[in-house]
Design a protein around this motif. Structure first.
Motif, PDB file in Angstrom:
ATOM      1  N   MET A   1       0.816  -1.227   0.000  1.00 54.09           N
ATOM      2  CA  MET A   1       0.000   0.000   0.000  1.00 54.09           C
ATOM      3  C   MET A   1       0.848   1.275   0.000  1.00 54.09           C
ATOM      4  O   MET A   1       0.358   2.328  -0.350  1.00 54.09           O
ATOM      5  CB  MET A   1      -0.911   0.006   1.222  1.00 54.09           C
ATOM      6  CG  MET A   1      -2.268  -0.612   0.949  1.00 54.09           C
ATOM      7  SD  MET A   1      -3.442  -0.196   2.232  1.00 54.09           S
ATOM      8  CE  MET A   1      -3.157  -1.550   3.342  1.00 54.09           C
ATOM      9  N   LEU A   2       2.112   1.167   0.439  1.00 53.20           N
ATOM     10  CA  LEU A   2       2.913   2.395   0.610  1.00 53.20           C
ATOM     11  C   LEU A   2       4.228   2.383  -0.161  1.00 53.20           C
ATOM     12  O   LEU A   2       5.119   3.184   0.147  1.00 53.20           O
ATOM     13  CB  LEU A   2       3.192   2.619   2.107  1.00 53.20           C
ATOM     14  CG  LEU A   2       1.976   2.761   3.028  1.00 53.20           C
ATOM     15  CD1 LEU A   2       2.420   2.912   4.473  1.00 53.20           C
ATOM     16  CD2 LEU A   2       1.092   3.943   2.617  1.00 53.20           C
ATOM     17  N   SER A   3       4.360   1.487  -1.149  1.00 58.67           N
ATOM     18  CA  SER A   3       5.681   1.432  -1.792  1.00 58.67           C
ATOM     19  C   SER A   3       5.951   2.729  -2.556  1.00 58.67           C
ATOM     20  O   SER A   3       5.039   3.345  -3.124  1.00 58.67           O
ATOM     21  CB  SER A   3       5.837   0.192  -2.672  1.00 58.67           C
ATOM     22  OG  SER A   3       4.992   0.298  -3.749  1.00 58.67           O
ATOM     23  N   GLY A   4       7.211   3.168  -2.494  1.00 61.62           N
ATOM     24  CA  GLY A   4       7.606   4.436  -3.117  1.00 61.62           C
ATOM     25  C   GLY A   4       7.404   5.630  -2.199  1.00 61.62           C
ATOM     26  O   GLY A   4       7.786   6.751  -2.523  1.00 61.62           O
ATOM     27  N   LYS A   5       6.799   5.391  -1.016  1.00 57.93           N
ATOM     28  CA  LYS A   5       6.573   6.503  -0.079  1.00 57.93           C
ATOM     29  C   LYS A   5       7.600   6.469   1.050  1.00 57.93           C
ATOM     30  O   LYS A   5       8.121   5.412   1.403  1.00 57.93           O
ATOM     31  CB  LYS A   5       5.167   6.415   0.517  1.00 57.93           C
ATOM     32  CG  LYS A   5       4.104   6.476  -0.570  1.00 57.93           C
ATOM     33  CD  LYS A   5       2.784   6.964  -0.076  1.00 57.93           C
ATOM     34  CE  LYS A   5       1.911   7.281  -1.280  1.00 57.93           C
ATOM     35  NZ  LYS A   5       0.585   7.682  -0.977  1.00 57.93           N
ATOM     36  N   THR A   6       7.855   7.647   1.610  1.00 64.45           N
ATOM     37  CA  THR A   6       8.741   7.748   2.772  1.00 64.45           C
ATOM     38  C   THR A   6       7.938   8.242   3.966  1.00 64.45           C
ATOM     39  O   THR A   6       7.206   9.235   3.862  1.00 64.45           O
ATOM     40  CB  THR A   6       9.898   8.735   2.503  1.00 64.45           C
ATOM     41  OG1 THR A   6      10.683   8.235   1.431  1.00 64.45           O
ATOM     42  CG2 THR A   6      10.784   8.903   3.728  1.00 64.45           C
ATOM     43  N   ALA A  25       6.560  -0.092   7.227  1.00 70.39           N
ATOM     44  CA  ALA A  25       7.623  -0.763   6.455  1.00 70.39           C
ATOM     45  C   ALA A  25       7.077  -2.038   5.821  1.00 70.39           C
ATOM     46  O   ALA A  25       7.406  -2.373   4.677  1.00 70.39           O
ATOM     47  CB  ALA A  25       8.807  -1.085   7.355  1.00 70.39           C
ATOM     48  N   GLY A  26       6.214  -2.734   6.550  1.00 72.66           N
ATOM     49  CA  GLY A  26       5.596  -3.955   6.031  1.00 72.66           C
ATOM     50  C   GLY A  26       4.752  -3.690   4.800  1.00 72.66           C
ATOM     51  O   GLY A  26       4.499  -4.591   3.999  1.00 72.66           O
ATOM     52  N   GLU A  27       4.311  -2.462   4.644  1.00 72.66           N
ATOM     53  CA  GLU A  27       3.523  -2.071   3.459  1.00 72.66           C
ATOM     54  C   GLU A  27       4.399  -1.369   2.427  1.00 72.66           C
ATOM     55  O   GLU A  27       3.888  -0.721   1.506  1.00 72.66           O
ATOM     56  CB  GLU A  27       2.351  -1.178   3.864  1.00 72.66           C
ATOM     57  CG  GLU A  27       1.288  -1.906   4.660  1.00 72.66           C
ATOM     58  CD  GLU A  27       0.596  -3.027   3.859  1.00 72.66           C
ATOM     59  OE1 GLU A  27       0.490  -2.912   2.628  1.00 72.66           O
ATOM     60  OE2 GLU A  27       0.178  -4.013   4.489  1.00 72.66           O
ATOM     61  N   GLY A  28       5.728  -1.424   2.609  1.00 71.22           N
ATOM     62  CA  GLY A  28       6.642  -0.960   1.562  1.00 71.22           C
ATOM     63  C   GLY A  28       7.147   0.458   1.698  1.00 71.22           C
ATOM     64  O   GLY A  28       7.860   0.946   0.811  1.00 71.22           O
ATOM     65  N   ALA A  29       6.828   1.142   2.808  1.00 73.02           N
ATOM     66  CA  ALA A  29       7.327   2.518   2.965  1.00 73.02           C
ATOM     67  C   ALA A  29       8.775   2.519   3.440  1.00 73.02           C
ATOM     68  O   ALA A  29       9.160   1.699   4.288  1.00 73.02           O
ATOM     69  CB  ALA A  29       6.465   3.287   3.970  1.00 73.02           C
ATOM     70  N   GLY A  53      12.798  -5.053   2.888  1.00 73.46           N
ATOM     71  CA  GLY A  53      13.254  -4.595   1.570  1.00 73.46           C
ATOM     72  C   GLY A  53      13.109  -3.088   1.387  1.00 73.46           C
ATOM     73  O   GLY A  53      13.129  -2.587   0.263  1.00 73.46           O
ATOM     74  N   VAL A  54      12.987  -2.364   2.502  1.00 74.79           N
ATOM     75  CA  VAL A  54      12.860  -0.900   2.411  1.00 74.79           C
ATOM     76  C   VAL A  54      14.104  -0.243   3.016  1.00 74.79           C
ATOM     77  O   VAL A  54      14.876  -0.885   3.727  1.00 74.79           O
ATOM     78  CB  VAL A  54      11.593  -0.393   3.162  1.00 74.79           C
ATOM     79  CG1 VAL A  54      10.335  -1.059   2.615  1.00 74.79           C
ATOM     80  CG2 VAL A  54      11.715  -0.617   4.675  1.00 74.79           C
TER      81      VAL A  54
END
Ligand code: NAD
Length: 246
Positions: A1-6, A25-29, A53-54
């Motif tokens: 849900m949050l990949s590419g976000k900081t 982090a689990g959602e890709g942030a 992986g973040v």
């Protein structure tokens, strides 16, 4: 849900802030987090976050200090390039009856809980303004809504956060920046573990769901507000309290 976000989370070395960092982090942030000091525990947290992986990095910073905040946000922007989610989580209690509350107890709680929210929002807003988007999430408390005896300083700081949150929502909405508050009830962390057993039991008996909340319960609400699931939600206070004080 949050990949590419900081996401930037204050006071994340333990407790609710740490659970929020792990959830996002689990959602890709990518995660930048702060606390008063770096330690083995924060180094361990960095590793745990990176295992998703973040990118993740901890920073030592006193959220109550304006210059410190300007400096750390500058470092974070230089390292991460952007900030999409700001979670103002750092907080303390210095409880006591108002009759006996000292000026120091008052000033410390207002500085760490309320001024920190001003400091970080002020430092991060030019970044979000430039990006034309962002989600600001401020950690209030149910006692900021209802008040609580022996917590006049803490309740005032958490009520102040709600006014600030709604004002920012109105000021920044035009740039697609959302601002919301979460008001947790009784959450089992080191902050509440410091309470005497009989007080903890009495709190839990008042909770319709008959249990204290977990840091992960709060992190779930933060994920909702951080993500596009809440794209039209701004200026709100979400109580995460098992129906306590409703
Ligand atoms: P905690 O004490 O376990 O963690 C707070 C973290 O903030 C700690 O790591 C601490 O070092 C850090 N911190 C304190 N002062 C700081 C400063 N000046 N600058 C940077 N970091 C600082 O507390 P918690 O229970 O995880 O609470 C997190 C937030 O949730 C707080 O704002 C608290 O008021 C709020 N809250 C907690 C509860 C609860 O029941 N635990 C309920 C409602 C609201």
């Amino acid at each position: 849900m949050l990949s590419g976000k900081t996401a930037l989370i204050t006071g994340a070395a333990r407790g609710i802030g740490k659970a929020i960092a792990l959830k996002l982090a689990g959602e890709g942030a990518d995660i930048a987090f702060t606390d008063l000091a770096l330690s083995d525990a924060t180094a361990q947290l960095e590793k745990e976050l990176q295992s998703n992986g973040v990118k993740a990095k901890g920073y030592a910073s006193n959220a109550a200090n304006f210059e410190d905040t300007q400096k750390v946000v500058g470092e974070i922007v230089a390292e991460f390039g952007r900030i999409d989610i700001l979670v103002n989580n750092a907080g303390i209690t210095k409880d006591g009856a108002l009759k006996r509350m000292t000026e120091d107890q008052w000033d410390a709680v207002i500085a760490v809980n309320l001024k920190s929210v001003f400091n970080f929002t002020k430092a991060v807003q030019p970044v979000m303004w430039k990006q034309a988007g962002g989600s600001i999430i401020n950690m209030s408390s149910v006692v900021g809504v209802s008040g609580n005896s022996n917590q006049a300083n803490y309740s005032a700081s958490k009520a102040g956060i709600i006014g600030f949150t709604k004002s920012v929502a109105q000021e920044f909405g035009i740039r697609g920046i959302r601002s919301n508050a979460i008001a947790p009830g009784f959450i089992e962390t080191e902050m509440t573990a410091a309470l005497p057993d009989e007080i903890r039991k009495a709190w839990i008996e008042q909770i319709p769901l008959r249990r204290g909340g977990t840091p992960d319960d709060v992190a779930g609400a933060v994920l909702f507000l951080a993500s596009d699931l809440s794209s039209y939600v701004s200026g709100q206070v979400i109580q995460v309290c098992g129906a306590m004080n409703c």
